[in-house]
Scaffold this motif. Sequence first.
Motif, PDB file in Angstrom:
ATOM      1  N   THR A 208     -31.934 -68.134 100.063  1.00  0.00           N
ATOM      2  CA  THR A 208     -32.573 -67.868  98.774  1.00  0.00           C
ATOM      3  C   THR A 208     -32.710 -66.376  98.516  1.00  0.00           C
ATOM      4  N   GLY A 209     -33.074 -65.626  99.566  1.00  0.00           N
ATOM      5  CA  GLY A 209     -33.221 -64.192  99.409  1.00  0.00           C
ATOM      6  C   GLY A 209     -31.907 -63.504  99.070  1.00  0.00           C
ATOM      7  N   VAL A 210     -30.831 -63.935  99.700  1.00  0.00           N
ATOM      8  CA  VAL A 210     -29.519 -63.339  99.424  1.00  0.00           C
ATOM      9  C   VAL A 210     -29.079 -63.652  97.992  1.00  0.00           C
ATOM     10  N   LYS A 214     -28.553 -60.687  95.143  1.00  0.00           N
ATOM     11  CA  LYS A 214     -27.234 -60.409  94.550  1.00  0.00           C
ATOM     12  C   LYS A 214     -27.332 -60.035  93.073  1.00  0.00           C
ATOM     13  N   GLN A 215     -28.401 -60.441  92.416  1.00  0.00           N
ATOM     14  CA  GLN A 215     -28.558 -60.188  90.992  1.00  0.00           C
ATOM     15  C   GLN A 215     -29.353 -58.920  90.701  1.00  0.00           C
ATOM     16  N   GLU A 216     -29.827 -58.242  91.744  1.00  0.00           N
ATOM     17  CA  GLU A 216     -30.665 -57.062  91.532  1.00  0.00           C
ATOM     18  C   GLU A 216     -29.827 -55.869  91.072  1.00  0.00           C
ATOM     19  N   ASP A 217     -30.503 -54.943  90.395  1.00  0.00           N
ATOM     20  CA  ASP A 217     -29.826 -53.771  89.838  1.00  0.00           C
ATOM     21  C   ASP A 217     -29.267 -52.854  90.920  1.00  0.00           C
ATOM     22  N   TYR A 218     -29.994 -52.709  92.050  1.00  0.00           N
ATOM     23  CA  TYR A 218     -29.510 -51.797  93.086  1.00  0.00           C
ATOM     24  C   TYR A 218     -28.201 -52.293  93.702  1.00  0.00           C
ATOM     25  N   VAL A 219     -27.996 -53.616  93.719  1.00  0.00           N
ATOM     26  CA  VAL A 219     -26.741 -54.170  94.223  1.00  0.00           C
ATOM     27  C   VAL A 219     -25.613 -53.891  93.232  1.00  0.00           C
TER      28      VAL A 219
END
Length: 320
Positions: A208-210, A214-219
Amino acid sequence: MWKTILRRVLLMIPQIIILSLFVFLMASAMPGDPFTGLITPDMDPATIERLREAAGLNNPWYIRYWDWIVNAIQGDFGKSFTYKIPVSEVIGQRVGNTIWLSIVSLVFTYLLAIPLGMFAGRYNGSWGDKAISFYNYFSFAIPTFVFALLLIWIFGFNLGWFPTRGTVQTGVAPGTFAYVWSRIYHLILPALSYALLATTSTIQYLRTGVIDAKQEDYVKTARSKGVPENKVYNKHIFRNSILPIASFIGYDITGLIGGSIFIERIFSFPGMGRLFIDSLLARDYSVITALILLFGLTALFGTLLSDIIMSIVDPRIRIE
């Protein structure tokens, strides 16, 4: 931070007192006593009564509790009615086996759960993710004793790869390499039995964390800068996805100590879990109360340990 830890430890004192009182009353409420099994048609009831009087079992509960807790503070939990030796010595003979079993189980758990959780989160919706999810459902649903017996039947009796009982091969001289290897060899199957069922929550939290990370801005920023995909997952996503798991490490460590009861019983592993079951069957109150108190203390310290680990893993999170 250290002031907070000290305050938390001080707050644990009334919790320990309440826990000790609850444990003592629950043990005292059990039917029978250590001398019940000695009663036979040819046994003089007066003899049994003298034994109970000498052991203090006829005293009021508050006197027995006070005597027990005062001695327990000094490290004296009384004498085992079954083994006829001090309780601290009985537990001392088993605690090392349980600690090693817990350590090996924890290592196996994370060696299995972290790669599977990362894979499932990275390729969510794939056949691999579905297979891992099916494994999660299976490990969550099957009872521990059923799964352990299944592994014994497959790897112990049919294939003969691992021993199915004990901690060391009979006749091996202590202190030799063969002795050390035999101890490790006897740990593998019970530790693996526990670990395969303990990976469920870790895999699910990490998956769930991964997926969320994956949708975060830093990624997205890292990918736009041309950072290799493996580095994005191993450095950026994994670091943030591991935080929920890190918060449970303390609970996992302490939970393994008290949670190995079924595994130790099935594998005839002489640890604290098996000692607890044997003491319950024998109505050995001295050992029962000491073990439950020990399990409760490890749970309390596990809470504190989890908070400390979280503050180390994530500098943004501090215990205030």
